[in-house]
Design an enzyme around this catalytic site. Structure first.
Site, PDB file in Angstrom:
ATOM      1  N   ASP A  99      14.923  54.447  58.502  1.00 33.81           N
ATOM      2  CA  ASP A  99      16.116  53.888  58.298  1.00 33.81           C
ATOM      3  C   ASP A  99      17.352  54.858  58.776  1.00 33.81           C
ATOM      4  OD1 ASP A  99      18.181  52.243  56.918  1.00 33.81           O
ATOM      5  OD2 ASP A  99      17.469  52.675  54.838  1.00 33.81           O
ATOM      6  N   ASP A 100      18.467  54.211  58.685  1.00 32.28           N
ATOM      7  CA  ASP A 100      19.591  54.997  59.347  1.00 32.28           C
ATOM      8  C   ASP A 100      19.847  56.247  58.330  1.00 32.28           C
ATOM      9  OD1 ASP A 100      20.501  53.207  57.405  1.00 32.28           O
ATOM     10  OD2 ASP A 100      22.377  52.727  58.699  1.00 32.28           O
ATOM     11  N   ASP A 103      20.628  57.227  50.965  1.00 29.24           N
ATOM     12  CA  ASP A 103      22.011  57.405  49.961  1.00 29.24           C
ATOM     13  C   ASP A 103      21.644  58.095  48.447  1.00 29.24           C
ATOM     14  OD1 ASP A 103      24.387  57.450  48.657  1.00 29.24           O
ATOM     15  OD2 ASP A 103      25.365  55.967  49.798  1.00 29.24           O
TER      16      ASP A 103
END
Length: 165
Positions: A99-100, A103
């Site tokens: 994933d980028d 969070d």
């Protein structure tokens, strides 16, 4: 991320490509991987770069939605991981999740539940979600909003100090 974020971290295409290649470099000694699962949409670009660099030919996606550009909400699975990949993982196959960003860790936790033995890698990590990933490149503070290159356009930005020169 809430609207109360005070910091922004704009990432250019060049920087994102370099950071994604750095992620592949860190992962190189952990393979070979039998398949890669990209978390869409943000994970598609780094997954393509990592798959190329590590010569991973089986690339799958899982579509999750947890927030829009400003507000987080509950996790929804929009597209599940294929049964073929789930079976490969159950049979002991080495699966890489990309994933980028991690969070809060909510999306990562949901995907980890689907593939508990997979190696989870992100380009960027925030403190609340950092424990959910095995490998990442850069940590940013929780109150920072990352603007990815696909979210940006070239435009004038006033100086930080508020001056005009």
């Amino acid at each position: 991320m809430s609207q109360s974020a005070q910091k922004s971290f704009p990432v250019t295409w060049d920087q994102f490509h370099r950071d994604s290649r750095a992620l592949a470099w860190r992962l190189q000694g952990l393979g070979p991987f039998d398949a890669l699962v990209a978390i869409t949409r943000g994970g598609l670009v780094p997954a393509a770069i990592v798959a190329r660099e590590l010569n991973i030919r089986v690339v799958e996606s899982v579509a999750m939605k947890s927030y829009d550009h400003q507000n987080q909400s509950g996790i929804r699975v929009l597209k599940a991981i294929s049964q073929e990949i789930l079976d490969k993982a159950k049979a002991g196959g080495k699966i890489l999740i990309v994933d980028d960003l991690v969070d809060t860790g909510a999306t990562a936790r949901a995907v980890r539940d689907m593939l508990p033995g997979a190696h989870f890698a992100t380009v960027y990590a925030k403190p609340k979600g950092r424990e959910m990933v095995d490998t990442f490149i850069t940590e940013v503070s929780q109150d920072t909003w990352i603007f990815f290159p696909w979210d940006l356009d070239v435009a004038y930005v006033p100086p930080i100090s508020g001056g005009t020169d």
